[in-house]
Write an enzyme that holds these catalytic residues in place. Structure first.
Site, short mmCIF file in Angstrom:
data_model
loop_
_atom_site.label_atom_id
_atom_site.label_comp_id
_atom_site.label_asym_id
_atom_site.label_seq_id
_atom_site.Cartn_x
_atom_site.Cartn_y
_atom_site.Cartn_z
N ASP A 63 21.71 -1.62 8.63
CA ASP A 63 21.82 -3.07 8.40
C ASP A 63 20.43 -3.68 8.56
O ASP A 63 19.66 -3.27 9.43
CB ASP A 63 22.80 -3.68 9.40
CG ASP A 63 23.29 -5.05 8.97
OD1 ASP A 63 22.46 -5.98 8.90
OD2 ASP A 63 24.49 -5.19 8.70
N LEU A 64 20.14 -4.67 7.74
CA LEU A 64 18.84 -5.35 7.83
C LEU A 64 18.70 -6.16 9.11
O LEU A 64 17.60 -6.63 9.41
CB LEU A 64 18.63 -6.24 6.60
CG LEU A 64 18.35 -5.48 5.30
CD1 LEU A 64 18.42 -6.44 4.11
CD2 LEU A 64 16.98 -4.80 5.35
N LEU A 85 16.91 -4.52 -1.79
CA LEU A 85 17.82 -5.36 -2.56
C LEU A 85 18.90 -5.99 -1.69
O LEU A 85 19.68 -6.81 -2.16
CB LEU A 85 18.50 -4.54 -3.67
CG LEU A 85 17.59 -3.67 -4.54
CD1 LEU A 85 18.42 -3.00 -5.63
CD2 LEU A 85 16.46 -4.48 -5.15
N ALA A 87 20.93 -8.33 0.81
CA ALA A 87 20.85 -9.77 1.11
C ALA A 87 22.24 -10.36 1.24
O ALA A 87 23.22 -9.76 0.77
CB ALA A 87 20.10 -10.51 -0.01
N GLN A 88 22.32 -11.53 1.87
CA GLN A 88 23.47 -12.42 1.69
C GLN A 88 23.04 -13.27 0.51
O GLN A 88 22.26 -14.21 0.64
CB GLN A 88 23.70 -13.28 2.94
CG GLN A 88 24.98 -14.12 2.92
CD GLN A 88 25.11 -15.08 1.78
OE1 GLN A 88 25.79 -14.80 0.77
NE2 GLN A 88 24.44 -16.22 1.87
N SER A 89 23.54 -12.95 -0.67
CA SER A 89 22.93 -13.46 -1.90
C SER A 89 23.68 -14.61 -2.56
O SER A 89 23.30 -15.04 -3.66
CB SER A 89 22.79 -12.32 -2.92
OG SER A 89 24.06 -11.76 -3.21
N SER A 134 13.88 -14.07 -6.09
CA SER A 134 14.91 -14.76 -6.86
C SER A 134 14.34 -16.00 -7.52
O SER A 134 13.49 -16.69 -6.95
CB SER A 134 16.06 -15.16 -5.94
OG SER A 134 16.94 -16.06 -6.59
N GLU A 136 15.80 -18.63 -7.66
CA GLU A 136 16.18 -19.75 -6.82
C GLU A 136 15.01 -20.24 -5.96
O GLU A 136 15.01 -21.38 -5.49
CB GLU A 136 17.36 -19.37 -5.92
CG GLU A 136 18.67 -19.17 -6.65
CD GLU A 136 19.31 -20.47 -7.10
OE1 GLU A 136 19.03 -21.52 -6.48
OE2 GLU A 136 20.10 -20.44 -8.05
N TYR A 157 19.40 -19.97 1.22
CA TYR A 157 19.14 -18.68 0.58
C TYR A 157 17.77 -18.66 -0.07
O TYR A 157 16.96 -17.74 0.13
CB TYR A 157 20.21 -18.39 -0.48
CG TYR A 157 19.87 -17.23 -1.38
CD1 TYR A 157 19.94 -15.91 -0.93
CD2 TYR A 157 19.46 -17.46 -2.70
CE1 TYR A 157 19.62 -14.85 -1.76
CE2 TYR A 157 19.14 -16.40 -3.53
CZ TYR A 157 19.22 -15.10 -3.07
OH TYR A 157 18.89 -14.05 -3.89
N HIS A 187 20.61 -12.40 -13.52
CA HIS A 187 20.95 -11.21 -14.31
C HIS A 187 22.36 -10.80 -13.95
O HIS A 187 22.70 -10.68 -12.79
CB HIS A 187 19.94 -10.09 -14.11
CG HIS A 187 19.57 -9.83 -12.69
ND1 HIS A 187 18.80 -10.70 -11.94
CD2 HIS A 187 19.89 -8.81 -11.87
CE1 HIS A 187 18.65 -10.21 -10.73
NE2 HIS A 187 19.31 -9.07 -10.65
N ARG A 192 28.96 -7.59 -11.71
CA ARG A 192 28.65 -8.79 -10.94
C ARG A 192 29.82 -9.12 -10.02
O ARG A 192 30.99 -8.96 -10.38
CB ARG A 192 28.40 -9.95 -11.90
CG ARG A 192 27.86 -11.23 -11.26
CD ARG A 192 26.57 -11.00 -10.54
NE ARG A 192 25.65 -12.12 -10.65
CZ ARG A 192 24.74 -12.42 -9.75
NH1 ARG A 192 24.64 -11.70 -8.63
NH2 ARG A 192 23.90 -13.41 -9.94
#
Length: 349
Positions: A63-64, A85, A87-89, A134, A136, A157, A187, A192
């Site tokens: 876990d990160l 890659l 994340a809580q995305s 991202s 974002e 985020y 993407h 997804r």
């Protein structure tokens, strides 16, 4: 044989990246979080008995948020390339869980970079590191956005991703590590997550077509995004780590479409009128909205030789066809359940 380590391997991008690297002859290791339910559906087709002699795909619990665990995995795997890659995305969720989002996305990246720095120093092995950014991060910055556009994050985020970006740049410059940032615009794909708006739309279209659902609840239909196809984008991640020098790259199609356009295209493919089924729900509006993201990937095209292959219409078509098949399978199960249940009902009566 090169070894790659992927955080977030169970996600959309992680699963496609694992497939790509395996096809290139890599030994691939993925980090997964412990869960009380199975969360490996996207990569189950890759997994084989780890004791078989030709196995090249391995999973490790980690876990990160656990720096000690990350160090142990690095020492065990000894990777040549790392793709961060994990994340809580989900942007909307980040407003409800800002501390957790920052801990995983921002501080989690810092933990992994520190583990890499210590590993390189202790073992003397060069490691190439990809950090997932991202679009974002650009938030309210005027489009088109490229590598020189100032960041203007509009969510916890996005702010966390900006922090992770600068951690990556700092570790590259301070310690001479090979670290790249990929700033990827939206993407999508058949893999997804179903809570993201594109997949939410295509799943609903299929289920409404098959009579399994009546309503679809959405938020801001006018938000515009630059949508590409995930397998195209993971190829660019790999290309970034094959360059002679580390650098940062924007990945995008250069076209923007609104949520409304995506909705109309998806429902239109199935002969459905979206506005007979869609209702706007204020719960899905963000406290601070990102209205318009449009990427300029000129640098990636020039230096990486990369360009997206799947168009917007083709992307929507692939997702709709996939989710229509899922809905047909659901319909079959529902009908079979009814047939099985009916005798029991009659017996009671």
């Amino acid at each position: 044989m090169k070894r790659a380590l992927i955080t977030g391997v169970t996600g959309q991008d992680g699963s496609y990246l694992a497939e790509l690297l395996l096809s290139k002859g890599y030994e691939v290791h993925g980090i997964i979080r412990r869960s009380s339910v199975f969360n490996t559906s996207r990569i189950d087709h890759l997994y084989r008995d780890p004791h078989e002699p030709d196995t090249r795909f391995f999973l490790h619990y980690g876990d990160l948020t656990d720096g000690t665990g990350l160090r142990r995995i690095l020492e065990k795997v000894q990777p040549d390339e790392i793709y961060n890659l994990g994340a809580q995305s989900h942007v909307k969720v980040s407003f409800e869980q800002p501390e957790y989002t920052a801990d995983v996305v921002a501080t989690g990246t810092l933990r992994l970079l520190e583990a890499v720095r210590d590993y390189v120093r202790a073992w003397g092995r060069p490691v190439r590191f990809y950090q997932a950014g991202s679009s974002e991060m650009f938030g309210a910055a005027p489009p088109p956005q490229n590598e020189k556009t100032p960041f203007y994050p509009r969510s916890p985020y996005a702010a966390s991703k900006v922090a992770a970006y600068w951690y990556a740049v700092n570790y590259r410059e301070a310690y001479g590590l090979f670290i790249v940032n990929g700033i990827l615009f939206n993407h999508e794909s058949e893999r997804r997550g179903e809570t993201f708006v594109t997949r939410k739309i295509t799943r609903a279209a299929g289920r409404i077509k098959m009579g399994l659902q009546k309503k679809l609840y959405l938020g801001n239909l006018e938000a515009k995004r630059d949508w590409g196809y995930a397998p195209d984008y993971v190829e660019a991640m790999w290309l970034m780590l094959q360059q002679p020098e580390p650098d940062d790259y924007v990945l995008a199609t250069g076209e923007a479409h609104s949520v409304r356009e995506f909705l109309e295209e998806a429902f239109g493919l199935l002969g459905l009128d979206p506005y007979a089924h869609v209702e706007i729900d204020p719960r899905y509006f963000r406290p601070t909205e990102v209205d318009f993201l449009l990427g300029d990937a000129s640098k990636a095209r020039e230096k990486l030789g990369w360009q997206p292959r799947v168009t917007f219409k083709e992307l929507v078509r692939r997702m709709v066809e996939h989710d229509l098949e899922l809905a047909k399978q659901e319909r079959t199960l529902v009908d079979a359940g009814h047939r099985i249940a009916l005798p029991g009902v009659m017996d009671r009566g």
